[in-house]
Write a protein that holds these residues in place. Structure first.
Motif, PDB file in Angstrom:
ATOM      1  N   GLU A   1       0.829  -1.195   0.000  1.00  0.00           N
ATOM      2  CA  GLU A   1       0.000   0.000   0.000  1.00  0.00           C
ATOM      3  C   GLU A   1       0.867   1.249   0.000  1.00  0.00           C
ATOM      4  OE1 GLU A   1      -3.575   2.083   2.600  1.00  0.00           O
ATOM      5  OE2 GLU A   1      -2.874   0.052   3.061  1.00  0.00           O
ATOM      6  N   ILE A   2       0.668   2.055  -0.998  1.00  0.00           N
ATOM      7  CA  ILE A   2       1.407   3.309  -1.118  1.00  0.00           C
ATOM      8  C   ILE A   2       0.490   4.486  -0.803  1.00  0.00           C
ATOM      9  CG2 ILE A   2       2.704   4.789  -2.698  1.00  0.00           C
ATOM     10  CD1 ILE A   2       3.471   2.265  -4.244  1.00  0.00           C
ATOM     11  N   GLU A   3      -0.683   4.437  -1.375  1.00  0.00           N
ATOM     12  CA  GLU A   3      -1.646   5.512  -1.179  1.00  0.00           C
ATOM     13  C   GLU A   3      -3.041   4.912  -1.209  1.00  0.00           C
ATOM     14  OE1 GLU A   3      -2.798   9.831  -3.233  1.00  0.00           O
ATOM     15  OE2 GLU A   3      -1.348   8.461  -4.153  1.00  0.00           O
ATOM     16  N   ASP A   4      -3.883   5.345  -0.304  1.00  0.00           N
ATOM     17  CA  ASP A   4      -5.240   4.824  -0.264  1.00  0.00           C
ATOM     18  C   ASP A   4      -5.989   5.169  -1.538  1.00  0.00           C
ATOM     19  OD1 ASP A   4      -4.907   3.724   2.210  1.00  0.00           O
ATOM     20  OD2 ASP A   4      -5.713   5.457   3.293  1.00  0.00           O
ATOM     21  N   LYS A   5      -6.808   4.228  -1.961  1.00  0.00           N
ATOM     22  CA  LYS A   5      -7.627   4.475  -3.135  1.00  0.00           C
ATOM     23  C   LYS A   5      -8.838   5.329  -2.762  1.00  0.00           C
ATOM     24  CE  LYS A   5      -6.785   0.602  -6.279  1.00  0.00           C
ATOM     25  NZ  LYS A   5      -7.439  -0.479  -7.043  1.00  0.00           N
ATOM     26  N   ILE A   6      -9.320   6.063  -3.741  1.00  0.00           N
ATOM     27  CA  ILE A   6     -10.534   6.848  -3.576  1.00  0.00           C
ATOM     28  C   ILE A   6     -11.637   6.171  -4.386  1.00  0.00           C
ATOM     29  CG2 ILE A   6     -11.657   9.069  -4.005  1.00  0.00           C
ATOM     30  CD1 ILE A   6      -8.958  10.406  -3.638  1.00  0.00           C
ATOM     31  N   ALA A   7     -12.772   5.953  -3.748  1.00  0.00           N
ATOM     32  CA  ALA A   7     -13.869   5.257  -4.419  1.00  0.00           C
ATOM     33  C   ALA A   7     -14.350   6.050  -5.621  1.00  0.00           C
ATOM     34  CB  ALA A   7     -15.025   5.037  -3.444  1.00  0.00           C
ATOM     35  N   PRO A   8     -14.609   5.368  -6.722  1.00  0.00           N
ATOM     36  CA  PRO A   8     -15.116   6.067  -7.912  1.00  0.00           C
ATOM     37  C   PRO A   8     -16.567   6.502  -7.706  1.00  0.00           C
ATOM     38  CG  PRO A   8     -15.143   3.706  -8.272  1.00  0.00           C
ATOM     39  CD  PRO A   8     -14.453   3.922  -6.955  1.00  0.00           C
ATOM     40  N   GLU A   9     -16.981   7.492  -8.454  1.00  0.00           N
ATOM     41  CA  GLU A   9     -18.366   7.947  -8.386  1.00  0.00           C
ATOM     42  C   GLU A   9     -19.186   7.139  -9.394  1.00  0.00           C
ATOM     43  OE1 GLU A   9     -18.724  12.130  -8.897  1.00  0.00           O
ATOM     44  OE2 GLU A   9     -17.382  12.623  -7.220  1.00  0.00           O
ATOM     45  N   ARG A  10     -19.901   6.168  -8.884  1.00  0.00           N
ATOM     46  CA  ARG A  10     -20.712   5.319  -9.756  1.00  0.00           C
ATOM     47  C   ARG A  10     -22.072   5.994  -9.978  1.00  0.00           C
ATOM     48  NH1 ARG A  10     -17.504   0.587  -8.760  1.00  0.00           N
ATOM     49  NH2 ARG A  10     -16.844   0.586  -6.578  1.00  0.00           N
ATOM     50  N   GLN A  11     -22.510   6.024 -11.213  1.00  0.00           N
ATOM     51  CA  GLN A  11     -23.821   6.575 -11.500  1.00  0.00           C
ATOM     52  C   GLN A  11     -24.922   5.669 -10.964  1.00  0.00           C
ATOM     53  OE1 GLN A  11     -24.044   7.298 -15.709  1.00  0.00           O
ATOM     54  NE2 GLN A  11     -22.550   8.968 -15.662  1.00  0.00           N
TER      55      GLN A  11
ATOM     56  N   GLU B   1     -12.786  -0.886  -3.480  1.00  0.00           N
ATOM     57  CA  GLU B   1     -11.541  -0.184  -3.183  1.00  0.00           C
ATOM     58  C   GLU B   1     -11.026  -0.575  -1.797  1.00  0.00           C
ATOM     59  OE1 GLU B   1     -14.792   2.371  -1.637  1.00  0.00           O
ATOM     60  OE2 GLU B   1     -14.429   1.265  -3.448  1.00  0.00           O
ATOM     61  N   TYR B   2     -10.083   0.158  -1.292  1.00  0.00           N
ATOM     62  CA  TYR B   2      -9.485  -0.015   0.036  1.00  0.00           C
ATOM     63  C   TYR B   2      -8.697  -1.317   0.167  1.00  0.00           C
ATOM     64  CZ  TYR B   2     -12.977   3.556   1.007  1.00  0.00           C
ATOM     65  OH  TYR B   2     -13.752   4.681   0.955  1.00  0.00           O
ATOM     66  N   GLU B   3      -8.363  -1.964  -0.954  1.00  0.00           N
ATOM     67  CA  GLU B   3      -7.528  -3.175  -0.916  1.00  0.00           C
ATOM     68  C   GLU B   3      -8.175  -4.310  -0.123  1.00  0.00           C
ATOM     69  OE1 GLU B   3      -4.949  -3.521  -2.693  1.00  0.00           O
ATOM     70  OE2 GLU B   3      -4.542  -1.477  -3.249  1.00  0.00           O
ATOM     71  N   ARG B   4      -9.500  -4.338  -0.022  1.00  0.00           N
ATOM     72  CA  ARG B   4     -10.135  -5.376   0.797  1.00  0.00           C
ATOM     73  C   ARG B   4     -10.445  -6.621  -0.016  1.00  0.00           C
ATOM     74  NH1 ARG B   4     -10.503  -3.448   5.635  1.00  0.00           N
ATOM     75  NH2 ARG B   4     -10.789  -1.221   5.997  1.00  0.00           N
TER      76      ARG B   4
END
Length: 496
Positions: free
Chosen positions: A318-328, A378-381
């Protein structure tokens, strides 16, 4: 005997349902997944006719024992009430039914249920309220205890236990669970069954039937000394010792009044008796253990009718946390059929969320669907594995229909969308085929970025007709903070 049987059955139900929410290994649902299917509202939403009819018959025979035996929120309130009685004995008083609050709440609840306003339904539904408390407050404590044991076992080169991630699934859901627990604890501590008999829509619905139950609590005025112990020990505040009456719409048949009566003036008997000083001598010859046997048999029969890992993916550091995409369109689990079906049937109990082995499901933050499950990769889970169908196995309300592994591999809940500006090969010229290598259905292929140059760097190409929306590509994409590929949900699920 009535009270002892009630306590034993309630303890079994409460422990079983609680362990189902706490268990993260997927073991308990093999044994007790039938217990949530006994919940009244969930059985109605799932169109489980056998359970609904069984519960109606149970209420017409024994009264509202559902509320003191089957409903986990009711049992939890009894626990708080018991602690309150330990602090101060004989604490309750008789009170009248609060009709101006009780019935309007039921009407508004039914309107919200039909209109699909899930947030209001989920806040009031008793089983869902308990589920949120168990998932958001009890499960983290359970996991923390497990992690302590895992550390101790690892010190001795044993791997009987393994560590699990403890994380806040959704802040609004956590806050609502805390507030609900505090309110219920205070009400139950001070006044017993206030919530059940003034707010709970299931309790109000069953109260219409319990008025006509075959077996009821009856006074024997010949033995009664008006000591008021029955009233002071009635958690439902439904016994008027002065007039020797019981409000059967609020009585949950807990048996505490019978246990507290020192003169044997109360009994759980059949029929619509008139309170009189003359007694039928034939009644005294009835063995009370027969009624206890009948009660036990009914509960066992009802249960019988209703009963019909740790991640090992590895991955990148893990380098940087992911940001959740904006799903329509939000993603709903395979088996939920559509966003509409999920909205109308889901009560937000969050059992599917607590059972998800890859932590893909979490409570929605959308106010119209607050606390209902939505999917996120996201969040590598993890991602939604095609071989896992646990959420569909445990859903008691029919919001997620039972499906087999083969069916799930052909259900398209969404499709992958490639974002060129985030893709490492397209922006940095560094080869990467994580999404294609990990796609379980082969919906992603790597193709030259320049069609006229076979030597140009490869970029992913998505075959939307084959993609099932499992999220393996999104979850394992190394791009930060936004994935170069994400899954867009479908309003109505399709078959590929």
């Amino acid at each position: 005997m009535l009270r002892k049987i009630r306590i034993v059955l309630a303890t079994v139900m409460f422990i079983g349902i609680t362990l189902l929410f706490l268990d993260f290994t997927g073991t308990m649902h093999h044994f007790v997944s039938w217990m949530p299917k006994l919940q009244f509202l969930e059985a109605i939403l799932a169109l489980n006719v056998v359970v609904v009819v069984a519960l109606i018959v149970l209420t017409l025979v024994f009264g509202r024992i559902y509320c003191s035996v089957i409903c986990p929120l009711g049992v939890m309130q009894d626990l708080f009430g018991w602690l309150g009685k330990k602090a101060k004995k004989n604490r309750y008083t008789a009170s009248k039914e609060i009709k101006w609050l009780r019935y309007p709440v039921l009407v508004v609840f039914l309107i919200a249920l039909v209109a699909g306003i899930g947030t209001f339904v989920q806040v009031l539904a008793p089983y869902s309220a308990f589920g949120r408390i168990a998932t958001n407050l009890l499960q983290p404590v359970w996991q923390a205890g497990n992690n302590v044991l895992a550390d101790i076992a690892e010190h001795y080169d044993s791997y009987v236990f393994y560590e699990t991630n403890i994380w806040i699934k959704a802040l609004p859901s956590l806050v609502i669970a805390v507030v609900t627990l505090i309110i219920l604890a205070i009400l139950a501590w001070r006044n017993g069954r206030t919530y059940c008999n003034t707010i709970c829509p299931v309790g109000t619905t069953l109260s219409f039937l319990s008025r006509f139950s075959w077996l009821k609590i009856h006074f024997d005025t010949e033995k009664c000394r008006n000591c008021s112990l029955c009233t002071k020990n009635c958690k439902a505040a439904c016994i008027d010792y002065k007039n020797h009456t019981v409000d059967y719409s609020r009585c949950v048949v807990c048996g505490d009044c019978i246990e507290s009566c020192k003169f044997g003036a109360l009994e759980f008997a059949r029929g619509f008796r008139k309170t009189s000083t003359t007694r039928d001598t034939r009644d005294s010859s009835i063995d009370p253990t027969k009624r206890s046997f009948l009660l036990t048999s009914a509960m066992i029969t009802t249960a019988a009718l209703a009963q019909e890992a740790k991640k090992t993916d590895g991955g990148l550091a893990e380098i940087e946390d992911k940001i959740a995409p904006e799903r329509q369109t939000p993603l709903t689990p395979p088996g939920s059929l559509s966003a509409t079906n999920m909205s109308k049937r889901c009560t937000g109990c969050q059992l599917c969320i607590s059972e998800c082995p890859n932590e893909v499901l979490r409570p929605s933050g959308d106010w119209l669907h607050l606390m209902q499950p939505t999917m996120s990769y996201e969040y590598e889970r993890g991602y939604c594995r095609p071989e896992c169908t646990r959420c569909s196995e445990v859903c008691p309300a029919g919001a997620i229909k039972p499906i087999h592994h083969e069916e799930k591999a052909a259900i398209q809940i969404g499709h992958a969308v490639w974002v060129k500006k985030n893709c490492i090969p397209a922006t940095d010229g560094i080869p990467c085929d994580n999404c294609a290598r990990h796609c379980p259905v082969g919906a992603i292929e790597m193709a030259p970025s320049d069609p006229d140059d076979e030597e140009s760097i490869n970029i992913p190409v998505v075959n939307e007709s084959r993609c099932i929306g499992c999220g393996a590509c999104e979850n394992l994409c190394p791009a930060r903070p936004f994935s170069a590929i994400f899954v867009e949900g479908h309003e109505v699920h399709k078959e590929v």
